[in-house]
Design a protein around this motif. Structure first.
Motif, PDB file in Angstrom:
ATOM      1  N   MET A 149       4.562   6.711  -7.478  1.00 18.19           N
ATOM      2  CA  MET A 149       4.562   5.759  -6.369  1.00 18.19           C
ATOM      3  C   MET A 149       5.499   6.127  -5.334  1.00 18.19           C
ATOM      4  N   ILE A 150       6.660   6.341  -5.889  1.00 14.62           N
ATOM      5  CA  ILE A 150       7.813   6.651  -5.011  1.00 14.62           C
ATOM      6  C   ILE A 150       7.871   7.747  -4.178  1.00 14.62           C
ATOM      7  N   GLU A 151       7.326   8.894  -4.960  1.00 18.43           N
ATOM      8  CA  GLU A 151       7.049  10.083  -4.272  1.00 18.43           C
ATOM      9  C   GLU A 151       6.081  10.202  -3.129  1.00 18.43           C
ATOM     10  N   VAL A 152       5.015   9.176  -3.307  1.00 18.82           N
ATOM     11  CA  VAL A 152       4.064   9.128  -2.363  1.00 18.82           C
ATOM     12  C   VAL A 152       4.504   8.360  -1.188  1.00 18.82           C
ATOM     13  N   GLN A 153       5.232   7.252  -1.302  1.00 14.80           N
ATOM     14  CA  GLN A 153       5.762   6.546  -0.357  1.00 14.80           C
ATOM     15  C   GLN A 153       6.647   7.179   0.515  1.00 14.80           C
ATOM     16  N   GLU A 154       7.518   8.179  -0.033  1.00 16.34           N
ATOM     17  CA  GLU A 154       8.499   9.047   0.714  1.00 16.34           C
ATOM     18  C   GLU A 154       7.740   9.871   1.436  1.00 16.34           C
ATOM     19  N   ARG A 155       6.698  10.425   1.235  1.00 10.84           N
ATOM     20  CA  ARG A 155       5.828  11.469   2.023  1.00 10.84           C
ATOM     21  C   ARG A 155       4.963  10.601   2.815  1.00 10.84           C
ATOM     22  N   ALA A 178     -10.614  -1.629  -1.346  1.00  4.86           N
ATOM     23  CA  ALA A 178     -11.357  -0.722  -0.882  1.00  4.86           C
ATOM     24  C   ALA A 178     -10.694   0.629  -0.487  1.00  4.86           C
ATOM     25  N   VAL A 179     -11.022   1.749  -0.891  1.00  5.46           N
ATOM     26  CA  VAL A 179     -10.258   2.891  -0.909  1.00  5.46           C
ATOM     27  C   VAL A 179     -11.048   4.081  -0.252  1.00  5.46           C
ATOM     28  N   GLU A 180     -10.184   5.208   0.167  1.00  6.32           N
ATOM     29  CA  GLU A 180     -10.855   6.183   0.618  1.00  6.32           C
ATOM     30  C   GLU A 180     -10.051   7.529   0.062  1.00  6.32           C
ATOM     31  N   THR A 181     -10.725   8.651  -0.230  1.00  8.06           N
ATOM     32  CA  THR A 181     -10.048   9.625  -0.958  1.00  8.06           C
ATOM     33  C   THR A 181      -9.049  10.378  -0.021  1.00  8.06           C
ATOM     34  N   THR A 182      -8.073  11.180  -0.671  1.00 14.55           N
ATOM     35  CA  THR A 182      -7.188  11.888  -0.020  1.00 14.55           C
ATOM     36  C   THR A 182      -7.174  13.226  -0.550  1.00 14.55           C
ATOM     37  N   VAL A 187      -4.294   9.988  -5.458  1.00 11.76           N
ATOM     38  CA  VAL A 187      -3.720   9.124  -4.386  1.00 11.76           C
ATOM     39  C   VAL A 187      -5.059   8.825  -3.581  1.00 11.76           C
ATOM     40  N   VAL A 188      -5.216   7.659  -3.286  1.00  5.22           N
ATOM     41  CA  VAL A 188      -6.180   6.986  -2.305  1.00  5.22           C
ATOM     42  C   VAL A 188      -5.550   6.339  -1.144  1.00  5.22           C
ATOM     43  N   GLY A 254      -2.690   3.969  -2.547  1.00  7.08           N
ATOM     44  CA  GLY A 254      -2.695   3.475  -3.876  1.00  7.08           C
ATOM     45  C   GLY A 254      -2.595   4.728  -4.870  1.00  7.08           C
ATOM     46  N   VAL A 255      -1.787   4.511  -5.931  1.00  4.57           N
ATOM     47  CA  VAL A 255      -2.005   5.693  -7.153  1.00  4.57           C
ATOM     48  C   VAL A 255      -2.803   5.178  -7.918  1.00  4.57           C
ATOM     49  N   VAL A 256      -3.641   6.102  -8.242  1.00  4.61           N
ATOM     50  CA  VAL A 256      -4.773   5.637  -9.572  1.00  4.61           C
ATOM     51  C   VAL A 256      -4.148   6.136 -10.648  1.00  4.61           C
ATOM     52  N   PHE A 257      -3.950   5.050 -11.635  1.00  3.07           N
ATOM     53  CA  PHE A 257      -3.200   5.348 -12.983  1.00  3.07           C
ATOM     54  C   PHE A 257      -4.148   5.250 -13.969  1.00  3.07           C
TER      55      PHE A 257
END
Length: 303
Positions: A149-155, A178-182, A187-188, A254-257
């Protein structure tokens, strides 16, 4: 080019809840101090934060939560007694909790919901992004969710929430996204959030679990957020505003765990968490698994 964002260094752990689902055990003992095998649940959470590089930890507490502070403090009398006995193994375990991180504490006062608890962290956090870890969710250290999650936030900047797919009939127990793919499979992008919706109204079966990495703009929104479901200030409602207006605090991802998560907020799941973790311990597992197989076999015969 990947944009650079401030490095996260602080973790906030809300721990002011009354633990009513575990009464009478929590009448005089904080629910966060209930043991999971031989460590209180809260220690697993602090260890997770430290493993992700967050060694500045603020705990949001309330009345009757003093044992939390005592657990992460030194106990010189106990340490001295163990030293005199030459019990180096237990001495190391006692000192482990007090050496984990730099701990800070603030009282929530009125129990006005998770959003209000997070808002209590504003003076300590300041204008930095920060992580929020809920003590009811234990994440297996072999599945480093918070680091991801930290990696995604830093990016990407903004805020990041942890999501898990749940059965449709369980959606009403969680906040739902509600999500959209990336481009990243795990990660959504979050376009909307609903707190504990009816299954028919849920935008997906992606449920929020107790890990967040938040942009500090969340504090401005929380100050203006009216009480929502349950008459409490809901963090989900504030995140909904961030998700629908990226100009304020950036996007929400969102990070899908799909790893191992132990829910200690429910009595049944709490017991299952203890069994799972005990089975996996090198010092306890072999004998415990043998006994468990025998017990299950006997129960099956009787039924």
């Amino acid at each position: 080019m990947t944009q650079s964002h401030p490095r996260i260094s602080k973790a906030v752990i809300p721990a002011a809840g009354l633990g009513t689902r575990f009464l009478p055990a929590t009448k005089a003992t904080p629910k966060e101090m209930l043991p999971v095998v031989d460590k209180p649940a809260i220690q697993y959470v602090v260890e997770e934060a430290v493993s992700a590089g967050l060694d500045d930890v603020l705990m949001i507490t309330g009345r009757n939560k003093r044992p939390l502070e005592d657990h992460f403090d030194r106990n010189y009398e106990l340490e001295s007694a163990l030293e005199k006995k030459g019990d180096a193994e237990r001495l190391a375990k006692v000192r482990e909790s007090s050496d984990l991180a730099t701990m800070h504490y603030v009282r929530q006062g009125d129990p006005r919901g998770l959003g209000h608890a997070v808002l209590c962290a504003a003076p300590h956090v300041g204008h930095e992004p920060f992580a929020v870890l809920l003590g009811d969710d234990l994440i297996d250290p072999r599945d480093p969710l918070l680091q991801r999650m930290i990696e995604v936030q830093e990016r990407h900047g903004g805020s990041v929430i942890a999501l898990m797919e749940v059965a449709p009939e369980q959606v009403h127990l969680y906040g739902c996204a509600a999500v959209e793919t990336t481009a990243d499979a795990d990660v959504v992008k979050v376009s909307g959030l609903v707190e504990k919706p009816d299954p028919a109204d849920a935008p997906s079966n992606y449920a929020i679990i107790g890990r967040y990495v938040l942009d500090p703009h969340i504090f401005d929104i929380l100050r203006k957020t009216e009480p929502g479901r349950g008459g409490e200030i809901q963090l989900t409602d504030a995140l909904q505003q961030l998700a629908t207006d990226e100009k304020v605090g950036g996007p929400v991802h969102g990070v899908v765990f799909k790893g191992r998560r132990y829910d200690t907020g429910d009595r049944g799941d709490y017991l299952r968490a203890i069994v799972r973790l005990a089975c996996e311990r090198e010092d306890l597992g072999p004998d415990f698994r043998t006994w468990l197989r025998s017990y299950v076999a006997e129960e099956m015969q009787q039924s």
